[in-house]
Motif scaffolding. Structure first.
Motif, PDB file in Angstrom:
ATOM      1  N   LYS A  58       0.911  -1.212  -0.188  1.00  0.00           N
ATOM      2  CA  LYS A  58       0.069   0.061   0.048  1.00  0.00           C
ATOM      3  C   LYS A  58       0.885   1.237   0.073  1.00  0.00           C
ATOM      4  O   LYS A  58       1.803   1.396   0.868  1.00  0.00           O
ATOM      5  N   LEU A  59       0.447   2.261  -0.882  1.00  0.00           N
ATOM      6  CA  LEU A  59       1.059   3.345  -0.922  1.00  0.00           C
ATOM      7  C   LEU A  59       0.144   4.502  -0.737  1.00  0.00           C
ATOM      8  O   LEU A  59      -1.131   4.471  -0.912  1.00  0.00           O
ATOM      9  N   MET A  60       0.589   5.822  -0.180  1.00  0.00           N
ATOM     10  CA  MET A  60      -0.270   6.804   0.161  1.00  0.00           C
ATOM     11  C   MET A  60       0.320   7.897  -0.826  1.00  0.00           C
ATOM     12  O   MET A  60       1.424   8.418  -0.577  1.00  0.00           O
ATOM     13  N   ILE A  61      -0.412   8.148  -1.874  1.00  0.00           N
ATOM     14  CA  ILE A  61       0.077   9.130  -2.849  1.00  0.00           C
ATOM     15  C   ILE A  61      -0.336  10.602  -2.272  1.00  0.00           C
ATOM     16  O   ILE A  61      -1.349  10.886  -1.991  1.00  0.00           O
ATOM     17  N   GLU A  62       0.549  11.612  -2.227  1.00  0.00           N
ATOM     18  CA  GLU A  62       0.456  12.738  -1.892  1.00  0.00           C
ATOM     19  C   GLU A  62      -0.012  13.740  -3.066  1.00  0.00           C
ATOM     20  O   GLU A  62      -0.873  14.681  -3.001  1.00  0.00           O
ATOM     21  N   LYS A  63       0.693  13.661  -4.124  1.00  0.00           N
ATOM     22  CA  LYS A  63       0.451  14.294  -5.374  1.00  0.00           C
ATOM     23  C   LYS A  63       0.949  13.539  -6.403  1.00  0.00           C
ATOM     24  O   LYS A  63       1.697  12.697  -6.485  1.00  0.00           O
ATOM     25  N   ILE A  64       0.476  13.874  -7.728  1.00  0.00           N
ATOM     26  CA  ILE A  64       0.822  13.347  -8.737  1.00  0.00           C
ATOM     27  C   ILE A  64       1.348  14.355  -9.790  1.00  0.00           C
ATOM     28  O   ILE A  64       0.382  15.301 -10.085  1.00  0.00           O
ATOM     29  N   ASP A  65       2.426  14.292 -10.407  1.00  0.00           N
ATOM     30  CA  ASP A  65       2.715  15.400 -11.753  1.00  0.00           C
ATOM     31  C   ASP A  65       2.819  14.566 -12.807  1.00  0.00           C
ATOM     32  O   ASP A  65       2.511  13.350 -12.972  1.00  0.00           O
ATOM     33  N   SER A  66       3.406  15.007 -13.678  1.00  0.00           N
ATOM     34  CA  SER A  66       3.414  14.534 -15.296  1.00  0.00           C
ATOM     35  C   SER A  66       4.474  13.159 -15.502  1.00  0.00           C
ATOM     36  O   SER A  66       4.223  12.454 -15.960  1.00  0.00           O
ATOM     37  N   ASP A  67       5.331  13.062 -14.348  1.00  0.00           N
ATOM     38  CA  ASP A  67       6.202  12.004 -14.420  1.00  0.00           C
ATOM     39  C   ASP A  67       6.202  11.374 -13.108  1.00  0.00           C
ATOM     40  O   ASP A  67       6.891  10.065 -13.188  1.00  0.00           O
ATOM     41  N   TYR A  68       5.860  11.839 -12.061  1.00  0.00           N
ATOM     42  CA  TYR A  68       6.004  10.901 -10.776  1.00  0.00           C
ATOM     43  C   TYR A  68       4.840  10.836  -9.922  1.00  0.00           C
ATOM     44  O   TYR A  68       3.810  11.796  -9.980  1.00  0.00           O
ATOM     45  N   PHE A  69       4.540   9.813  -9.091  1.00  0.00           N
ATOM     46  CA  PHE A  69       3.745   9.771  -7.904  1.00  0.00           C
ATOM     47  C   PHE A  69       4.417  10.184  -6.825  1.00  0.00           C
ATOM     48  O   PHE A  69       5.970   9.652  -6.482  1.00  0.00           O
ATOM     49  N   TRP A  70       3.933  11.312  -5.901  1.00  0.00           N
ATOM     50  CA  TRP A  70       4.930  11.745  -4.749  1.00  0.00           C
ATOM     51  C   TRP A  70       4.101  11.078  -3.663  1.00  0.00           C
ATOM     52  O   TRP A  70       3.033  11.240  -3.381  1.00  0.00           O
ATOM     53  N   THR A  71       4.809  10.025  -2.734  1.00  0.00           N
ATOM     54  CA  THR A  71       4.256   9.265  -1.795  1.00  0.00           C
ATOM     55  C   THR A  71       4.866   9.859  -0.366  1.00  0.00           C
ATOM     56  O   THR A  71       5.741  10.803  -0.309  1.00  0.00           O
ATOM     57  N   THR A  72       4.314   9.286   0.854  1.00  0.00           N
ATOM     58  CA  THR A  72       4.332   9.819   2.274  1.00  0.00           C
ATOM     59  C   THR A  72       5.336   9.119   2.444  1.00  0.00           C
ATOM     60  O   THR A  72       6.018   9.408   3.664  1.00  0.00           O
ATOM     61  N   GLU A  73       5.992   7.909   2.012  1.00  0.00           N
ATOM     62  CA  GLU A  73       6.941   7.166   2.427  1.00  0.00           C
ATOM     63  C   GLU A  73       8.147   6.915   1.516  1.00  0.00           C
ATOM     64  O   GLU A  73       7.747   7.088   0.191  1.00  0.00           O
ATOM     65  N   ALA A  74       9.149   6.716   1.805  1.00  0.00           N
ATOM     66  CA  ALA A  74      10.428   6.502   0.761  1.00  0.00           C
ATOM     67  C   ALA A  74      10.014   5.290   0.053  1.00  0.00           C
ATOM     68  O   ALA A  74       9.826   4.143   0.777  1.00  0.00           O
ATOM     69  N   VAL A  75      10.182   5.225  -1.151  1.00  0.00           N
ATOM     70  CA  VAL A  75       9.737   3.978  -2.003  1.00  0.00           C
ATOM     71  C   VAL A  75      11.073   3.370  -2.881  1.00  0.00           C
ATOM     72  O   VAL A  75      11.075   2.560  -3.369  1.00  0.00           O
ATOM     73  N   ARG A  76      11.990   4.346  -2.664  1.00  0.00           N
ATOM     74  CA  ARG A  76      13.288   4.088  -3.391  1.00  0.00           C
ATOM     75  C   ARG A  76      14.571   4.661  -2.971  1.00  0.00           C
ATOM     76  O   ARG A  76      14.352   5.828  -1.935  1.00  0.00           O
ATOM     77  N   LYS A  77      15.822   4.054  -3.029  1.00  0.00           N
ATOM     78  CA  LYS A  77      16.980   4.741  -2.704  1.00  0.00           C
ATOM     79  C   LYS A  77      17.380   5.900  -3.175  1.00  0.00           C
ATOM     80  O   LYS A  77      17.088   5.855  -4.461  1.00  0.00           O
ATOM     81  N   ASN A  78      17.979   7.053  -2.781  1.00  0.00           N
ATOM     82  CA  ASN A  78      18.227   8.227  -3.315  1.00  0.00           C
ATOM     83  C   ASN A  78      19.483   7.852  -4.279  1.00  0.00           C
ATOM     84  O   ASN A  78      20.224   7.116  -3.885  1.00  0.00           O
TER      85      ASN A  78
END
Length: 79
Positions: A58-78
């Motif tokens: 489960k992911l909580m998406i804060e916002k969506i832009d033209s390329d990415y889902f911005w999530t409330t938790e880290a989903v990948r390493k920097n």
């Protein structure tokens, strides 16, 4: 603004939303159950829940832009 670790790239084709790789089980090219309504809400920065069909992660998406889902938790390493 969240860090880049909180982003998940996606593709939208013919109204369907795909993620190239699940952040939980690492399945590739996952078709999400995201509806047009969910997508519009995300674009309006209304928090939207996304359950990955491959593993029920489960992911909580804060916002969506033209390329990415911005999530409330880290989903990948920097990178």
């Amino acid at each position: 603004m969240s860090s880049f670790e909180h982003t998940l790239p996606y593709d939208r084709m013919m109204g369907d939303v795909y993620v190239p790789k699940c952040p939980f089980c690492h399945s590739e090219n996952v078709l999400t159950p995201m509806t047009d309504r969910d997508y519009r809400q995300g674009c309006e920065e209304i928090k939207t829940r996304l359950v990955m069909p491959c593993c029920n992660g489960k992911l909580m998406i804060e916002k969506i832009d033209s390329d990415y889902f911005w999530t409330t938790e880290a989903v990948r390493k920097n990178q």
